[in-house]
Enzyme design. Sequence first.
Site, mmCIF file in Angstrom:
data_model
loop_
_atom_site.group_PDB
_atom_site.id
_atom_site.type_symbol
_atom_site.label_atom_id
_atom_site.label_comp_id
_atom_site.label_asym_id
_atom_site.label_seq_id
_atom_site.Cartn_x
_atom_site.Cartn_y
_atom_site.Cartn_z
ATOM 1 N N LYS A 1 0.862 -1.195 0.000
ATOM 2 C CA LYS A 1 0.000 0.000 0.000
ATOM 3 C C LYS A 1 0.888 1.231 0.000
ATOM 4 O O LYS A 1 1.791 1.347 0.830
ATOM 5 C CB LYS A 1 -0.885 -0.041 1.263
ATOM 6 N N PRO B 1 8.995 -5.798 3.600
ATOM 7 C CA PRO B 1 9.612 -5.570 4.911
ATOM 8 C C PRO B 1 8.567 -5.196 5.971
ATOM 9 O O PRO B 1 7.545 -4.598 5.644
ATOM 10 C CB PRO B 1 10.585 -4.408 4.653
ATOM 11 N N ALA C 1 6.957 -3.375 9.420
ATOM 12 C CA ALA C 1 6.921 -2.031 10.026
ATOM 13 C C ALA C 1 7.586 -1.008 9.119
ATOM 14 O O ALA C 1 8.547 -0.339 9.492
ATOM 15 C CB ALA C 1 7.590 -2.044 11.405
ATOM 16 N N GLY D 1 5.714 1.127 6.590
ATOM 17 C CA GLY D 1 4.899 2.198 6.002
ATOM 18 C C GLY D 1 4.212 1.835 4.701
ATOM 19 O O GLY D 1 3.598 2.683 4.061
ATOM 20 N N GLY E 1 2.174 -0.960 4.595
ATOM 21 C CA GLY E 1 1.014 -1.773 4.971
ATOM 22 C C GLY E 1 1.142 -3.258 4.765
ATOM 23 O O GLY E 1 0.148 -3.936 4.524
ATOM 24 N N GLY E 2 2.341 -3.787 4.857
ATOM 25 C CA GLY E 2 2.519 -5.234 4.665
ATOM 26 C C GLY E 2 1.592 -6.058 5.544
ATOM 27 O O GLY E 2 0.819 -6.877 5.040
ATOM 28 N N GLY E 3 1.643 -5.806 6.848
ATOM 29 C CA GLY E 3 0.809 -6.565 7.787
ATOM 30 C C GLY E 3 -0.672 -6.344 7.527
ATOM 31 O O GLY E 3 -1.482 -7.269 7.600
ATOM 32 N N ALA F 1 -2.047 -5.482 4.616
ATOM 33 C CA ALA F 1 -2.393 -6.156 3.355
ATOM 34 C C ALA F 1 -2.555 -7.653 3.588
ATOM 35 O O ALA F 1 -3.469 -8.283 3.037
ATOM 36 C CB ALA F 1 -1.311 -5.893 2.317
ATOM 37 N N ASP G 1 -5.085 0.628 8.690
ATOM 38 C CA ASP G 1 -4.851 0.471 7.252
ATOM 39 C C ASP G 1 -5.511 -0.775 6.671
ATOM 40 O O ASP G 1 -5.453 -0.995 5.464
ATOM 41 C CB ASP G 1 -3.337 0.391 6.974
HETATM 42 O O1 C5P Z 1 -4.080 1.288 13.737
HETATM 43 P P1 C5P Z 1 -2.642 0.949 13.845
HETATM 44 O O2 C5P Z 1 -2.395 -0.261 14.710
HETATM 45 O O3 C5P Z 1 -1.950 0.842 12.549
HETATM 46 O O4 C5P Z 1 -1.983 2.185 14.583
HETATM 47 C C1 C5P Z 1 -0.777 2.125 15.299
HETATM 48 C C2 C5P Z 1 -0.634 3.380 16.125
HETATM 49 O O5 C5P Z 1 -0.399 4.515 15.289
HETATM 50 C C3 C5P Z 1 -1.846 3.744 16.946
HETATM 51 O O6 C5P Z 1 -1.831 3.112 18.187
HETATM 52 C C4 C5P Z 1 -1.708 5.265 17.078
HETATM 53 O O7 C5P Z 1 -0.790 5.569 18.103
HETATM 54 C C5 C5P Z 1 -1.056 5.666 15.785
HETATM 55 N N1 C5P Z 1 -2.058 6.132 14.786
HETATM 56 C C6 C5P Z 1 -2.569 7.431 14.865
HETATM 57 N N2 C5P Z 1 -3.481 7.854 13.954
HETATM 58 C C7 C5P Z 1 -3.876 7.061 12.947
HETATM 59 C C8 C5P Z 1 -3.356 5.754 12.826
HETATM 60 C C9 C5P Z 1 -2.450 5.317 13.779
HETATM 61 O O8 C5P Z 1 -2.224 8.195 15.774
HETATM 62 N N3 C5P Z 1 -4.752 7.515 12.047
#
Ligand code: C5P
Length: 285
Positions: free
Chosen positions: A12, A99, A101, A103, A105-107, A109, A141
């Site tokens: 992504k 890879p 973590a 950016g 969106g591997g996990g 996706a 995501d």
């Molecule tokens: O939802 P996800 O697990 O990917 O988010 C990881 C962390 O990133 C959240 O716990 C939050 O701290 C931060 N986040 C955020 N705003 C978003 C998405 C994620 O602050 N729109």
Amino acid sequence: MTEKIIVHAPAKINLFLHVIGKRTDGYHLLDSLVVFTEYGDVIEVEESDDLSLIVSGAYANSLSAIRPENNLVWKAALTLQKYTRERKAATIRLTKNLPLASGIGGGSADAAATIKALTKLWKLNLPNEELYKIALELGSDVPICLYGEPALMRGIGDDITPVELTEPAYIVLINPNILLATAEVFQSFSSKTQRKSVAHIDSFSGLTDEFGYGNDLEEAAISKLPIIAKMLDSLRTTKSCFIARMSGSGATCFALYHDKQASENALKELQKIYPQAWCVATHIL
Ligand code: C5P
């Protein structure tokens, strides 16, 4: 013979990512154009007596360091299993090419592909609304990855507006092979400009910095991982690149090209400068 279902889990890419607000629970409100690439992970499922996950691919070892309860494929499978009548099971095979973590969106996706594959395998007739609810609970995501086509993503990832992008675009992705936690980047982010939501997009060409598009998380990510700034500079100087930017919360950066040869030349150049990095040339779906 048992039925085998294969679903691609494309990377992504946030072509731009603007932070337009913050909720009281700390989550940030986004405005982002998301597209997907031909390159990605693969999920394959087939019915079996037990639920199991077998991981292969370049990043399988990195994933094995993550506890199963934090693995999004496993979490997606357990959530869906609750909807089956006799607790159906499956063997899930994940080919982990992207890879972790990073950016792109591997996990997320992988989780979305698992939802698609298992609902089909287990013949679960869940309404779309329920599927998107499950997706959002797995991560911000995951809904956009479940949608899987170019779209403007707003809110915390729950508001998806389809976008029609017809011109072809080639992309080079580069990641320093260093994990960058999304939460840490958002924590370091501080807003400088008051952003407005983008109304309409129909081409890649207008998404340049001079028209005000960017990734608002770049500065925060660079403060954690300065090599991102260097990689962005290197991408910008590749021939025929018309946008160079970071995706999501990083550290993966990308450059866009109108023709395939230019992207392949850029790949070769970058591989020479960054032999330790993960770097691929692919195209936008
Ligand atoms: O939802 P996800 O697990 O990917 O988010 C990881 C962390 O990133 C959240 O716990 C939050 O701290 C931060 N986040 C955020 N705003 C978003 C998405 C994620 O602050 N729109």
